[in-house]
Design an enzyme around this catalytic site. Sequence first.
Site, mmCIF file in Angstrom:
data_model
loop_
_atom_site.group_PDB
_atom_site.id
_atom_site.type_symbol
_atom_site.label_atom_id
_atom_site.label_comp_id
_atom_site.label_asym_id
_atom_site.label_seq_id
_atom_site.Cartn_x
_atom_site.Cartn_y
_atom_site.Cartn_z
ATOM 1 N N THR A 42 -1.997 8.123 0.793
ATOM 2 C CA THR A 42 -1.553 6.690 0.224
ATOM 3 C C THR A 42 -0.175 6.801 0.135
ATOM 4 O O THR A 42 0.267 5.571 0.192
ATOM 5 C CB THR A 42 -2.447 6.901 -1.046
ATOM 6 O OG1 THR A 42 -3.896 7.239 -0.876
ATOM 7 C CG2 THR A 42 -2.244 5.788 -1.969
ATOM 8 N N GLU A 50 6.197 -0.987 2.120
ATOM 9 C CA GLU A 50 7.439 -1.247 1.547
ATOM 10 C C GLU A 50 8.203 -1.640 2.713
ATOM 11 O O GLU A 50 9.068 -2.667 2.653
ATOM 12 C CB GLU A 50 8.074 -0.201 0.838
ATOM 13 C CG GLU A 50 7.546 0.072 -0.565
ATOM 14 C CD GLU A 50 8.495 0.857 -1.449
ATOM 15 O OE1 GLU A 50 9.361 0.418 -1.798
ATOM 16 O OE2 GLU A 50 8.121 2.102 -1.706
ATOM 17 N N HIS A 76 -6.002 1.714 -2.102
ATOM 18 C CA HIS A 76 -6.053 2.555 -0.658
ATOM 19 C C HIS A 76 -7.723 2.605 -0.496
ATOM 20 O O HIS A 76 -8.254 3.496 -1.196
ATOM 21 C CB HIS A 76 -5.391 3.853 -0.599
ATOM 22 C CG HIS A 76 -5.407 4.359 1.022
ATOM 23 N ND1 HIS A 76 -4.523 5.754 0.920
ATOM 24 C CD2 HIS A 76 -5.854 3.931 1.957
ATOM 25 C CE1 HIS A 76 -4.746 5.771 2.328
ATOM 26 N NE2 HIS A 76 -5.431 5.016 3.118
#
Length: 141
Positions: A42, A50, A76
Amino acid sequence: MKDTLKVGATHRFSFTVTDAKTVPQLYPESPDFCAMPAVFATGFMVGLMEWACVDAMKPHLDDGEGSLGVGINVNHVAATPPGMMVTVYVTCIKLDGRRVSFHVRAEDEVELIGEGTHDRAIVRWDRFTPKIKEKAAKIRR
């Protein structure tokens, strides 16, 4: 920042998951992490989201500018084994001064694996870097 980034702008970014991006590698110092299955972590998925947003913003930044992650809210929802490609789909959903918000969606070659929002703040590196150096100088050892 240039005025070229608009709400609704989209971007796509792909990465093939390696063994180095699995849960045991996230914190190899942790026996608990090392005991977990070797699937896309995750923490690395968040980093990939990002990266996709950074890449989407690049053409819209002025010289000397960059961006920093300031907010993340993602789920996730499915595991991805090493060797599979993950594609992150990014949509700019809000512009508020020096803050940019994105909807992020990650899919592996089979299914949706994560989705949510990510916020970034635009910074000038020549202003940010000295502040961090000043803070680091305060470390007491």
